[in-house]
Write an enzyme that holds these catalytic residues in place. Structure first.
Site, short mmCIF file in Angstrom:
data_model
loop_
_atom_site.label_atom_id
_atom_site.label_comp_id
_atom_site.label_asym_id
_atom_site.label_seq_id
_atom_site.Cartn_x
_atom_site.Cartn_y
_atom_site.Cartn_z
N SER A 100 0.85 -1.28 -0.04
CA SER A 100 -0.15 -0.14 0.10
C SER A 100 0.77 1.32 0.02
CB SER A 100 -0.98 0.04 1.09
OG SER A 100 -1.99 0.73 1.00
N ASP A 220 -9.97 -5.28 -4.40
CA ASP A 220 -9.41 -4.20 -3.59
C ASP A 220 -10.17 -2.91 -3.74
OD1 ASP A 220 -7.84 -2.29 -2.36
OD2 ASP A 220 -5.96 -3.01 -2.96
N HIS A 249 -7.60 -5.72 -0.13
CA HIS A 249 -6.38 -4.91 0.05
C HIS A 249 -5.04 -5.70 0.47
CE1 HIS A 249 -4.45 -1.21 0.01
NE2 HIS A 249 -4.21 -1.11 1.10
#
Length: 273
Positions: A100, A220, A249
């Protein structure tokens, strides 16, 4: 895993787990409240085992690494601190795995240190040009410390809601409470500016010489595949994208065995492209 220690980087302490021997990999966590290096990567690090030297820091503003005096969190600080940490540890060449926010840092680090960074794995990554803050990420960054906030946040991160167990909620709530004051300073509203500040320019992405593996979940909602990963295919010189179906995610938690297999295969020093 070896006991954590503190390493001084540019005069500021960085809390890091440094374990194993062999080729080095730097594992960079994401940006959710309560995130720590060990919390994000413990099972992955365990599975990769002692044949790797794994460096797993808390990035500035997370876990037990403070934001340096007079600075604020952000892409430049996180990138410079990661590079400085590996210098301080005496590691000349290393792979970088980032999740991320950590994916954006990993790509920025590869652009800044082309001679040091050998491979990049960017998982559910931020940083793509043109991407905008999703409502889901806004809600994750805004999640209040405590069990309700932790449950809401975890439910947004994963596709399979069975993974949002009471013990996972409890562990995250505890971590969120511990880091609440520092985290509040990182992404205050309006939050779109902090997401935009993590965006990498086409020029930066063109400077990445290392082979890059993008790993993403088809479901996601925090960093959607179409805006987060796919645009990067046109900007990176040596890139491949692996998409997990039925995955949100956090592929490392949602598809742990396949994820680790993918990782160890791509990171293997004798792997050829």
């Amino acid at each position: 895993m070896t006991a954590p220690r503190t390493v001084a980087v540019d005069g500021s302490p960085v809390h890091v787990l440094d374990s194993g021997t062999g080729p080095a990999a730097l594992l960079l966590h994401g940006s959710g409240p309560g995130t720590t290096g060990s919390g994000a990567w413990a099972t992955t690090a365990q599975a990769l085992g002692p044949s790797w030297r794994l460096v797993v820091p808390d990035q500035a503003g997370f876990g037990r690494t403070p934001v340096p005096a007079g600075a604020r969190g952000g892409l430049r600080l996180w990138t410079e601190q990661a590079a400085g940490l590996m210098d301080a540890l005496g590691v000349g060449h290393y792979a970088v795995v980032g999740h991320s926010m950590g994916g954006a840092v990993a790509l920025a680090l590869a652009a800044a240190r082309p001679r040091q960074v050998t491979r990049v794995v960017a998982v559910s990554t931020m940083g793509a040009p043109g991407a905008t803050l999703s409502a889901e990420l806004d809600a994750v960054w805004a999640a209040p410390a405590g069990p309700l906030g932790a449950r809401d946040m975890l439910s947004r991160l994963v596709h399979d809601q069975a993974l949002v167990t009471d013990s996972a909620v409890e562990a995250r709530a505890t971590a969120m409470r511990a880091g609440a004051a520092t985290f509040a300073s990182l992404f205050p509203p309006p939050r779109a500016r902090w997401f935009d500040a993590l965006t990498l320019s086409a020029r930066t992405l063109a400077a990445v010489r290392a082979p890059v593996l993008l790993v993403h979940g088809a479901e996601d909602r925090v960093t959607p595949l179409a805006t987060a990963a796919q645009p990067l295919l046109g900007h990176l010189a040596d890139v491949r994208l692996h998409v997990f179906g039925r995955c949100g995610h956090v592929p490392a938690i949602e598809h742990p065995y396949e994820f680790r297999q993918l990782l160890s295969c791509f990171l293997r020093p004798d792997h050829r492209h």
